[in-house]
Design a protein around this motif. Structure first.
Motif, PDB file in Angstrom:
ATOM      1  N   ARG A 137      -8.344  13.653  -7.553  1.00 50.55           N
ATOM      2  CA  ARG A 137      -8.455  15.107  -7.345  1.00 50.55           C
ATOM      3  C   ARG A 137      -9.517  15.706  -8.249  1.00 50.55           C
ATOM      4  N   GLU A 138      -9.565  15.258  -9.507  1.00 53.47           N
ATOM      5  CA  GLU A 138     -10.567  15.775 -10.440  1.00 53.47           C
ATOM      6  C   GLU A 138     -11.978  15.372 -10.033  1.00 53.47           C
ATOM      7  N   LEU A 139     -12.099  14.184  -9.423  1.00 59.95           N
ATOM      8  CA  LEU A 139     -13.422  13.726  -8.986  1.00 59.95           C
ATOM      9  C   LEU A 139     -13.916  14.459  -7.752  1.00 59.95           C
ATOM     10  N   THR A 140     -12.999  14.760  -6.827  1.00 58.76           N
ATOM     11  CA  THR A 140     -13.410  15.274  -5.520  1.00 58.76           C
ATOM     12  C   THR A 140     -12.992  16.704  -5.242  1.00 58.76           C
ATOM     13  N   GLY A 141     -11.941  17.191  -5.919  1.00 62.42           N
ATOM     14  CA  GLY A 141     -11.427  18.523  -5.633  1.00 62.42           C
ATOM     15  C   GLY A 141     -10.623  18.576  -4.346  1.00 62.42           C
ATOM     16  N   ALA A 142     -10.311  17.432  -3.752  1.00 63.82           N
ATOM     17  CA  ALA A 142      -9.544  17.396  -2.502  1.00 63.82           C
ATOM     18  C   ALA A 142      -8.066  17.674  -2.767  1.00 63.82           C
ATOM     19  N   GLY A 143      -7.318  17.943  -1.699  1.00 61.70           N
ATOM     20  CA  GLY A 143      -5.899  18.226  -1.826  1.00 61.70           C
ATOM     21  C   GLY A 143      -5.102  16.992  -2.221  1.00 61.70           C
ATOM     22  N   MET A 144      -3.897  17.217  -2.765  1.00 62.92           N
ATOM     23  CA  MET A 144      -3.083  16.123  -3.273  1.00 62.92           C
ATOM     24  C   MET A 144      -2.716  15.129  -2.179  1.00 62.92           C
ATOM     25  N   MET A 145      -2.292  15.645  -1.011  1.00 64.43           N
ATOM     26  CA  MET A 145      -1.881  14.753   0.075  1.00 64.43           C
ATOM     27  C   MET A 145      -3.063  13.978   0.640  1.00 64.43           C
ATOM     28  N   ASP A 146      -4.237  14.623   0.683  1.00 63.26           N
ATOM     29  CA  ASP A 146      -5.435  13.911   1.134  1.00 63.26           C
ATOM     30  C   ASP A 146      -5.767  12.770   0.176  1.00 63.26           C
ATOM     31  N   CYS A 147      -5.641  13.037  -1.119  1.00 61.00           N
ATOM     32  CA  CYS A 147      -5.918  12.007  -2.124  1.00 61.00           C
ATOM     33  C   CYS A 147      -4.928  10.850  -2.009  1.00 61.00           C
TER      34      CYS A 147
ATOM     35  N   SER B 299       0.811  -1.210   0.000  1.00 62.57           N
ATOM     36  CA  SER B 299       0.000   0.000   0.000  1.00 62.57           C
ATOM     37  C   SER B 299       0.851   1.270   0.000  1.00 62.57           C
ATOM     38  N   LEU B 300       2.150   1.107  -0.196  1.00 61.94           N
ATOM     39  CA  LEU B 300       3.012   2.281  -0.066  1.00 61.94           C
ATOM     40  C   LEU B 300       2.910   3.222  -1.250  1.00 61.94           C
ATOM     41  N   PHE B 301       2.678   2.698  -2.440  1.00 62.79           N
ATOM     42  CA  PHE B 301       2.795   3.517  -3.628  1.00 62.79           C
ATOM     43  C   PHE B 301       1.490   3.567  -4.406  1.00 62.79           C
ATOM     44  N   VAL B 302       1.138   4.758  -4.852  1.00 60.50           N
ATOM     45  CA  VAL B 302       0.025   4.955  -5.780  1.00 60.50           C
ATOM     46  C   VAL B 302       0.547   5.808  -6.914  1.00 60.50           C
ATOM     47  N   SER B 303      -0.049   5.663  -8.072  1.00 65.46           N
ATOM     48  CA  SER B 303       0.455   6.378  -9.239  1.00 65.46           C
ATOM     49  C   SER B 303      -0.026   7.823  -9.247  1.00 65.46           C
ATOM     50  N   VAL B 304       0.711   8.653  -9.956  1.00 63.42           N
ATOM     51  CA  VAL B 304       0.331  10.063 -10.117  1.00 63.42           C
ATOM     52  C   VAL B 304      -1.001  10.160 -10.842  1.00 63.42           C
TER      53      VAL B 304
ATOM     54  N   VAL C  23      -5.673   8.685   1.200  1.00 60.86           N
ATOM     55  CA  VAL C  23      -6.851   7.823   1.145  1.00 60.86           C
ATOM     56  C   VAL C  23      -6.681   6.738   0.081  1.00 60.86           C
ATOM     57  N   LEU C  24      -5.939   7.010  -0.981  1.00 62.72           N
ATOM     58  CA  LEU C  24      -5.665   5.979  -1.984  1.00 62.72           C
ATOM     59  C   LEU C  24      -4.797   4.864  -1.395  1.00 62.72           C
ATOM     60  N   ILE C  25      -3.818   5.237  -0.572  1.00 62.42           N
ATOM     61  CA  ILE C  25      -3.006   4.233   0.115  1.00 62.42           C
ATOM     62  C   ILE C  25      -3.881   3.389   1.039  1.00 62.42           C
ATOM     63  N   GLU C  26      -4.810   4.069   1.717  1.00 61.74           N
ATOM     64  CA  GLU C  26      -5.693   3.369   2.653  1.00 61.74           C
ATOM     65  C   GLU C  26      -6.582   2.362   1.944  1.00 61.74           C
ATOM     66  N   PHE C  27      -7.002   2.691   0.709  1.00 64.16           N
ATOM     67  CA  PHE C  27      -7.915   1.808  -0.030  1.00 64.16           C
ATOM     68  C   PHE C  27      -7.204   1.068  -1.164  1.00 64.16           C
ATOM     69  N   ASP C  28      -5.888   0.924  -1.054  1.00 61.43           N
ATOM     70  CA  ASP C  28      -5.106   0.124  -2.015  1.00 61.43           C
ATOM     71  C   ASP C  28      -5.322   0.575  -3.458  1.00 61.43           C
ATOM     72  N   GLY C  29      -5.423   1.890  -3.671  1.00 61.45           N
ATOM     73  CA  GLY C  29      -5.525   2.417  -5.024  1.00 61.45           C
ATOM     74  C   GLY C  29      -6.912   2.382  -5.626  1.00 61.45           C
ATOM     75  N   ASP C  30      -7.931   2.016  -4.862  1.00 63.18           N
ATOM     76  CA  ASP C  30      -9.313   1.978  -5.356  1.00 63.18           C
ATOM     77  C   ASP C  30      -9.862   3.402  -5.398  1.00 63.18           C
ATOM     78  N   VAL C  31      -9.898   3.987  -6.584  1.00 69.36           N
ATOM     79  CA  VAL C  31     -10.281   5.393  -6.737  1.00 69.36           C
ATOM     80  C   VAL C  31     -11.727   5.620  -6.328  1.00 69.36           C
ATOM     81  N   GLU C  32     -12.615   4.701  -6.695  1.00 70.28           N
ATOM     82  CA  GLU C  32     -14.042   4.868  -6.381  1.00 70.28           C
ATOM     83  C   GLU C  32     -14.286   4.848  -4.880  1.00 70.28           C
TER      84      GLU C  32
END
Length: 350
Positions: free
Chosen positions: A43-53, A31-36, A56-65
């Protein structure tokens, strides 16, 4: 024995005041790495900050939805927390559909956010959605479907992105298929709707500009409530009661002043501000139109704004800084005492 006791005491003190060991954090490598690209998509879906994205992507193993759903939930929580803060800035947006024209007031906390492109886009969405609905109910408007979900979903997401309380405060609507409407918005802060029989939308806009500038209380004399007229008559009568003039003269004086009051406060009786050579009523008559009514709203009117006491704020900051400095000095003294007194004790033993 004395030396042994002193050394034992020193060792005890060193152990007691030594910094506690901090265990190294361990993370699963899966879970350490997610792609740019994944971060950009979220970010485009939610408008959230980069670090927040990224987090949470690390937390959900890259599951964007799943990450987007989680951010939305967090965004709604943030929106609820900010809902109690005063939002008296903002802008007024306009939209038309069929024979109806609407104005929507959208509020935020600062004029800086009121100029933000995302905020402007949201205000436009709110106005377009309001034009498609019947009535002026804000609750129904917030449930309306727009791009990105309901208007309330978009608002909550914008609160999470911008970090301010954002509210759709009110809707003003005028017009039917049988009437003519037009609107004017001054500096995004004052909005006016005008509805007439006959005429053109351009004529409505001209009259709306006059209303924005002069702020009349009523459209026509017929719109003035009877209690307002009687109240004004009582005031005018009291003003001339001690003039010593006959009662019939006093009545004529009061009637004359009352007519002046109505002329100054009724839209159709006012001098048209754009040319100042005729009344608004005459302008409408020349263009084959008749006044029905108008609605004028201004951003933040009626909202009690928080007034900060700058002197008290500076004093509080100064007191806080002084308190912090005192704590720092005491801490330094204690640290110095803890580090030096065992060695002084050893010296005394020698």
């Amino acid at each position: 024995m004395k030396i042994a006791a002193a050394l034992a005491l020193t060792a005890t003190m060193a152990t007691a005041f030594a910094p506690a060991a901090v265990p190294f954090a361990t993370r699963q490598s899966t879970s350490l790495f997610v792609s740019v690209a994944e971060i950009k998509e979220l970010r485009e879906l939610t408008g959230a900050g980069m670090m927040d994205c990224k987090k949470v992507l690390i937390e959900f193993d890259g599951d964007v939805e799943a990450a987007a759903d989680d951010l939305r939930k967090k965004g709604l929580a943030k929106a609820d927390k900010k809902a109690s803060r005063i939002a008296a800035e903002g802008k007024i947006a306009m939209a038309s559909a069929g024979g109806k024209t609407v104005l929507v007031e959208v509020n935020c906390e600062t004029d800086f956010v009121a100029k933000d492109d995302s905020f402007t886009k949201f205000a436009g969405q709110a106005a377009e959605a309001a034009a498609a609905l019947d009535g002026e109910d804000v609750e129904a408007l917030m449930a309306a479907a727009v791009e990105g979900g309901s208007l309330e979903d978009v608002r909550a997401g914008l609160v999470s992105k911008i970090g301010e309380n954002i509210q759709v405060r009110r809707v003003a609507a005028r017009g039917t298929d049988d009437t003519t409407t037009g609107a004017y918005i001054h500096m995004q802060r004052i909005g006016v709707l005008v509805e007439i029989e006959g005429g053109t939308p351009e004529l409505c806009t001209d009259v709306a500009m006059h209303v924005a500038a002069m702020n009349p209380a009523y459209a026509t004399k017929e719109d003035v409530p009877a209690e307002d007229i009687e109240k004004e008559r009582e005031i005018l009568t009291a003003q001339v009661a001690d003039s010593g003039k006959p009662e019939d003269i006093i009545k004529k004086m009061v009637d004359g002043r009352l007519n002046k009051f109505l002329a100054e406060n009724c839209l159709v009786s006012q001098q048209y501000v754009k040319t100042n050579d005729r009344t608004v009523g005459k302008l409408l008559e020349e263009n084959g139109a008749k006044m029905i009514g108008f609605t004028r709203i201004a951003v933040g009117e009626g909202i009690e704004k928080k007034e900060d006491d700058f002197a008290a704020e500076v004093a509080a900051m100064a007191a806080g800084n002084l308190s912090g400095m005192s704590c720092l000095i005491i801490s330094l003294h204690l640290a110095f005492a803890v580090q030096t007194w065992p060695w002084l004790y050893l010296r005394w033993l020698w």
